[in-house]
Design an enzyme around this catalytic site. Structure first.
Site, mmCIF file in Angstrom:
data_model
loop_
_atom_site.group_PDB
_atom_site.id
_atom_site.type_symbol
_atom_site.label_atom_id
_atom_site.label_comp_id
_atom_site.label_asym_id
_atom_site.label_seq_id
_atom_site.Cartn_x
_atom_site.Cartn_y
_atom_site.Cartn_z
ATOM 1 N N CYS A 73 15.850 2.009 -14.890
ATOM 2 C CA CYS A 73 16.781 1.136 -14.187
ATOM 3 C C CYS A 73 17.187 1.768 -12.868
ATOM 4 O O CYS A 73 17.636 2.910 -12.843
ATOM 5 C CB CYS A 73 18.007 0.903 -15.063
ATOM 6 N N CYS A 79 25.755 2.956 -12.851
ATOM 7 C CA CYS A 79 26.325 2.083 -13.871
ATOM 8 C C CYS A 79 26.937 2.918 -14.991
ATOM 9 O O CYS A 79 26.434 3.967 -15.343
ATOM 10 C CB CYS A 79 25.217 1.190 -14.415
ATOM 11 N N CYS A 162 19.039 -6.138 -16.550
ATOM 12 C CA CYS A 162 19.527 -4.967 -17.275
ATOM 13 C C CYS A 162 18.471 -4.578 -18.301
ATOM 14 O O CYS A 162 17.959 -5.429 -19.027
ATOM 15 C CB CYS A 162 20.850 -5.280 -17.962
ATOM 16 N N GLU A 335 39.572 -8.018 -43.255
ATOM 17 C CA GLU A 335 39.352 -8.000 -41.804
ATOM 18 C C GLU A 335 40.589 -8.560 -41.115
ATOM 19 O O GLU A 335 41.207 -9.500 -41.601
ATOM 20 C CB GLU A 335 38.101 -8.840 -41.494
ATOM 21 N N ASP A 384 34.248 0.464 -42.432
ATOM 22 C CA ASP A 384 33.500 0.427 -41.171
ATOM 23 C C ASP A 384 34.496 0.172 -40.043
ATOM 24 O O ASP A 384 34.489 -0.884 -39.416
ATOM 25 C CB ASP A 384 32.450 -0.709 -41.239
ATOM 26 N N CYS A 411 31.507 4.420 -35.976
ATOM 27 C CA CYS A 411 30.944 4.406 -34.621
ATOM 28 C C CYS A 411 31.551 5.523 -33.793
ATOM 29 O O CYS A 411 31.358 5.584 -32.588
ATOM 30 C CB CYS A 411 31.162 3.047 -33.963
#
Ligand code: SAH
Length: 456
Positions: A73, A79, A162, A335, A384, A411
């Site tokens: 890229c 970016c 992208c 949730e 999660d 994450c």
């Protein structure tokens, strides 16, 4: 010799920081240098110093590392998205594997052999994302810019292609750009909180090809809405067009209100055999190919035989819950976003899954309350959470409920390590850890951990 701002030095890059900067050392002093990789020798100019470390800019690449590749890229360096594109992919994976391990050692305090499996990489680390959020702005001459934020700033780099997004975005963006220009639609200005169009959210169903466009506006109406729809519906497979109302002075991208202006309120996609309907506000994993691998690992770690009661906390639109339901007796999902739970219930229905039930609310409120009032039980608990990890009160309830297994999908390796320490200090043991690269060229990684109760 003291190192000061504006000094020009020659440094060897010896490591990568958790944020993806190269780490250079000059006589014991640490310098973070963007866009460099382990093994580079570079001439740098010092920009800013603290007591024992500082930040420097690369002036010249004197010797290129064998791990350096040319970024595909042209704007990769500017970016904020792909901080690692100039590092050969196999080294990116090694970096992520080490990042998880270092967090477990330093933050988790785990010293014995950590049972880490090798990270699961991507076969093709390009064009993998199914969701894009493009900020819209104006250049100096008032022209429309659509693209991505430059690293750590809010200035938008105009982008027509992208390398990590689904390629169909090029066409969507081109159509919207033309629409905005032809009808002179007003563009949002962050500083003054005026103007209309703020962001474009797109989603692509990788299996079905269905397309979603959601335009985020600082207002309640879009002028020339009919023409907007006409521009977009020229694109084959367009399925859902909506407006998201965000009139707050905030850098949160989406507001709470969505109005479908054409087609379905959601798109449909599959992970494995399970069909999911996804609406603009719901969380859905951004890399569908790696997500399937991630969920298969989670399913494998849960080791279900059809008799188990499973709680899936932070369940989003029920993705993991429905993946597990086939192998469990009963799954309960929790949730915080009501729309996501509506999606989860509908997803259970369209897949004919009857043994999954969903609750709206914070996991740290729902689980303790249900445990206290209804004395609920779990064989396996899956969590999660978002990057900030689990609330301590939730972990405490998990310890009290004492399921045989906990599967932690994370994450953020730092908060993962913190939460694992909490559980392992209170009767759990790490059985397996496996990172899965969901975000090639960025510094982020997903990790799945299997924990078992000590006396299980
Ligand atoms: N397991 C899902 C979603 C994971 S993302 C999947 O794989 O697709 C994390 C989810 O946690 C998001 O949907 C977010 O809305 C939700 N969330 C954030 N804070 C929460 C909380 N305190 N309690 C319950 N859910 C929460």
């Amino acid at each position: 010799m003291e190192i000061k701002k504006n000094d020009e030095l020659i440094v060897d890059i010896v490591d990568i920081s958790s944020e993806g900067e190269g780490i250079g050392k000059h006589q014991g002093f640490i310098l973070f240098v963007n866009n460099t990789v382990v093994g580079d020798k570079v001439k740098v100019k010092v920009m800013k110093t603290k007591k024992s470390y500082g930040y420097a800019r690369m002036m010249e690449l004197l010797e290129a590392s064998p791990f350096r590749v040319e970024a595909r890229c042209p704007i990769a360096e500017k970016c904020g998205g792909c901080t690692l594109q100039h590092l050969v992919y196999r080294k990116q994976l090694e970096f992520k594997q080490n990042k998880v391990k270092n967090c477990l050692l330093r933050i988790g305090g785990f010293t014995e052999n950590i049972p880490m499996e090798p990270i699961v990489g991507m076969e093709e680390p390009f064009y993998y994302r199914n969701k894009a959020q493009f900020p819209v702005g104006k250049d100096k001459d008032g022209g429309v810019v659509i693209g991505f934020y430059a690293g750590r700033t809010h200035s938008i780099i105009d982008t027509s292609h992208c390398y990590i997004q689904a390629e169909i975005n090029d066409i969507i963006i081109e159509q919207i750009r033309r629409f905005l220009e032809v009808y002179k639609i007003s563009i949002y200005e962050e500083e003054t909180h005026t103007g209309l169009v703020r962001h474009i959210l797109t989603r692509v169903g990788f299996v079905t090809g269905e397309l979603m466009v959601c335009l985020v506006i600082n207002g309640t109406k879009l002028p020339h809405q009919e023409e907007f729809i006409e521009f977009l519906t020229r694109i084959p497979h367009m399925t859902s067009i909506s407006l998201n109302i965000n009139q707050e002075k905030t850098n949160v991208i989406l507001g709470n209100k969505v109005e479908t202006i054409w087609g379905q309120p959601h798109i449909t996609d599959y992970i494995g055999e399970i069909k999911y309907q996804i609406s603009p506000l719901s969380f859905y994993q951004v890399n569908p190919i790696q997500t399937k691998k991630l969920y298969e690992i989670a399913l494998n770690y849960a080791d279900l035989h059809g008799e188990e009661v499973v709680w899936d906390l932070y369940c989003g639109i029920g993705t993991i819950s429905l993946f597990l339901a086939e192998k469990a007796k009963q799954v309960y999902g929790v949730e915080i976003i009501p729309e996501a739970i509506e999606d989860a219930r509908r997803n259970a229905e369209i897949n004919g899954i009857q043994n999954a039930e969903f609750f709206v609310g914070a996991a740290e409120d729902i689980l303790p309350r249900k445990y206290k009032e209804e004395n609920i039980y779990a064989d396996v608990i899956v969590v999660d959470p978002p990057r900030k990890g689990c609330d301590e009160s939730l972990l405490d309830t998990i310890v009290q409920m004492s399921p045989k297994k906990v599967v932690y999908v994370s994450c953020d390796p730092a908060t993962l390590a913190r939460d694992l320490k909490y559980l392992c200090d209170r009767g759990y043991q790490i059985k397996k850890v496996q990172a899965v690269d969901q975000f090639g060229h960025s510094v982020h990684t997903e990790t799945v951990v299997k924990l078992c109760r000590n006396n299980a």
